[in-house]
Structures are given as structure tokens and as C-alpha cells.
Design an enzyme around this catalytic site. Structure first.
Site, PDB file in Angstrom:
ATOM      1  N   ARG A   8       0.844  -1.203   0.000  1.00  0.00           N
ATOM      2  CA  ARG A   8       0.000   0.000   0.000  1.00  0.00           C
ATOM      3  C   ARG A   8       0.878   1.252   0.000  1.00  0.00           C
ATOM      4  O   ARG A   8       0.579   2.221  -0.697  1.00  0.00           O
ATOM      5  CB  ARG A   8      -0.950  -0.008   1.193  1.00  0.00           C
ATOM      6  CG  ARG A   8      -1.981  -1.130   1.131  1.00  0.00           C
ATOM      7  CD  ARG A   8      -2.913  -1.100   2.325  1.00  0.00           C
ATOM      8  NE  ARG A   8      -3.822   0.047   2.273  1.00  0.00           N
ATOM      9  CZ  ARG A   8      -4.554   0.440   3.306  1.00  0.00           C
ATOM     10  NH1 ARG A   8      -4.480  -0.187   4.471  1.00  0.00           N
ATOM     11  NH2 ARG A   8      -5.373   1.474   3.180  1.00  0.00           N
ATOM     12  N   CYS A  11      -1.524   6.333   8.600  1.00  0.00           N
ATOM     13  CA  CYS A  11      -1.813   5.022   8.003  1.00  0.00           C
ATOM     14  C   CYS A  11      -2.913   5.252   6.979  1.00  0.00           C
ATOM     15  O   CYS A  11      -2.887   6.233   6.245  1.00  0.00           O
ATOM     16  CB  CYS A  11      -2.205   4.015   9.082  1.00  0.00           C
ATOM     17  SG  CYS A  11      -3.615   4.531  10.103  1.00  0.00           S
TER      18      CYS A  11
END
Length: 282
Positions: free
Chosen positions: A178, A234
Site C-alpha cells: 500500500r 496510516c
């Protein structure tokens, strides 16, 4: 350690009227599961905290998938479960500390100094034969008075400034694929905030939801100066919280959470995004 308590510590204070235990178990793919398993069994005296209902504000155009709750919401949520400034709070989960650390961060941000995360997850608690119950406790409310501490929080304006002038280190806590923009299973755009370095949050944990030692955590962040401003993010401001806690355990205190995280960053169409492996740039 400053932000963790052991199973043995909690056993000693299990029935202390000034200890409040918060069950933060939550599965992102099954939002109702946490409350359901809490009803089946939990640590005696624990009350349930739902990530999306209790530990996040309402989702809007900006703010990310798990926005920062307002001070008014925090006063209601934490007050009704009997938390005031005299109460020691211990949060636990079964998600390697991610949900419990989010609760810990919120309490610290709202000025509650006596907030801790249980070292070792709920499955470990049961495996050790420690007591569990299905009794939902009756808890008297107490006045929770939020005192937001700006030193714990990075806003989107702060992050824009860092992208512009590199005045702090941005730490991306998501898994590598990611971070590199190779895949994005949740958010509508893939990649990272420009200039961010990678520190996967689970690298601070060991099997059973135990946290690595302060020395081991320090080794993860050894290339950062302890006086350097750090901003951790995040996908939505949840799994970054274990890295914030790990940094505090390792002796870093100039650490802020970008609570909206990547899901907030990409809600602004003009924000730049990086992809690929930055170490391959030459």
C-alpha cells in the site's frame, strides 16, 4: 513502560474501582463482530468501545474514514463509561493492539494521562486461564472533561506544510504494497503522501499481541533523531496508533498522529501522491 501494562498488573487491579477496562475488539470487514464477541465473553468489568461509533467522529467529505471525534463526543463516550481524571484506563483488543492503541491515543490527546494498552491480546488472556465473564457491568457515569493537547495531533494543514518544506518526518504505517502504491484494497487512490518513509506497524509486535521491548522499538526507528518532529499516519488513523505508542516507548516524544491519514489526504483532489520504491530512485 509508560504506555503498557501486563496481564499480571491488570489481574492485581481487576476489581479496583478506579481502574476502567475498555474492550476495543473490532474487525474492519465485519463491524458488528466486536460487540457480538464482547457479549459472549470479556475481561471482568470491561465495557465495550466500538471503533466507528465511540472512537471516531462522523464521516464527512474530509477527515478520513475514522475522523477525530469532537470534544463533546469524547466527553459523552468516556464519561458514560465512568472515566474521569482519577481513573486508570486499560484498553485491549484482539487486533495486535491497533484498536486499543487508537483508544489510548484518543484519551491521551484529550488530556487523560492515565491511559494504557494491555500488553498481550485477549486471546492470550484466555489462553493463560485468566478470568472472563459474559456479565455486562453496570458503570456509573463520571464527568470526563476533554483537554485537547495539540502536541499529539497533526492536521492536514500541518502535513501540507511538511510535504512542502520537509520540516518533519512523515511515517507511513501501512504494509509495503500500500505504501508503494502497488495495491489499495480500501481507499480509492493508491500510493503515499510525498516524502513519507515506511515503518509497518506490525513490525512492533510479536505473536500474541505482545509489544516488542523499548530497546527493540528503538532499533526500528534508529535512523530518526529523538528531537526530530515525527508525524505518523496510516489509512485512516487507526493502525498508525501502534507506531505512535511504540515511538513513545522508544523515547520519542515529538510525535504526532495525522488522524485523517491517507484517506483524508486523498479527499483533496489537488494533493500529490507518490508511488513506487523510493530507494530505487537514483
Amino acid at each position: 513502560m509508560a504506555s503498557l501494562v501486563s496481564h499480571e498488573w491488570l489481574l492485581r487491579y481487576l476489581h479496583d474501582e478506579n481502574t476502567r477496562i475498555l474492550d476495543c475488539r473490532f474487525w474492519l470487514g465485519d463491524p458488528a463482530k466486536g460487540a457480538a464477541v464482547y457479549q459472549e465473553d470479556h475481561i471482568p468489568g470491561a465495557v465495550y468501545m466500538d471503533l466507528e461509533r465511540d472512537l471516531s467522529g462522523p464521516v464527512g467529505e474530509h477527515g478520513g474514514r475514522h475522523p477525530l471525534p469532537s470534544a463533546e463526543q469524547a466527553a459523552d463516550v468516556f464519561g458514560r463509561v465512568g472515566i474521569d481524571e482519577t481513573v486508570t484506563v486499560v484498553a485491549y483488543d484482539d487486533q495486535d493492539g491497533a484498536m486499543a492503541a487508537r483508544c489510548w491515543w484518543l484519551l491521551r490527546y484529550f488530556g487523560h494521562a492515565h491511559a494504557y494498552v494491555l500488553d498481550g491480546n485477549y486471546r492470550e488472556w484466555k489462553k493463560k486461564g485468566h478470568p472472563v465473564t459474559n456479565v455486562v457491568p453496570a458503570v456509573a457515569s463520571r464527568p470526563f472533561r476533554p483537554r485537547p493537547d495539540r502536541s499529539w495531533l497533526a492536521t492536514v494543514e500541518d502535513v501540507r506544510a511538511v510535504v512542502r518544506d520537509r520540516s518533519a518526518v512523515l511515517i507511513d504505517s501501512r504494509e509495503w504494497k500500500r505504501y508503494a502504491g502497488l495495491e489499495e484494497p480500501i481507499d480509492r487512490r493508491a500510493g503515499r503522501i510525498p516524502g513519507a518513509v515506511h515503518r509497518f506497524w506490525k513490525d512492533g509486535m510479536t505473536e500474541g499481541g505482545y509489544w516488542k521491548s523499548a530497546v527493540e522499538q528503538a532499533a526500528r526507528f534508529a535512523d530518526f533523531d529523538r528531537g526530530q518532529p515525527l508525524i505518523v499516519y496510516c489509512g485512516s488513523g487507526v493502525t498508525a496508533c501502534p507506531n505512535v505508542l511504540a515511538l513513545h516507548e522508544a523515547g520519542y516524544h515529538n510525535v504526532r498522529l495525522y488522524v485523517g491519514s491517507f484517506s483524508d489526504w486523498i479527499s483533496y483532489p489537488d494533493h500529490p501522491i507518490e508511488t513506487g520504491d523510493p530507494s530505487s530512485d537514483a
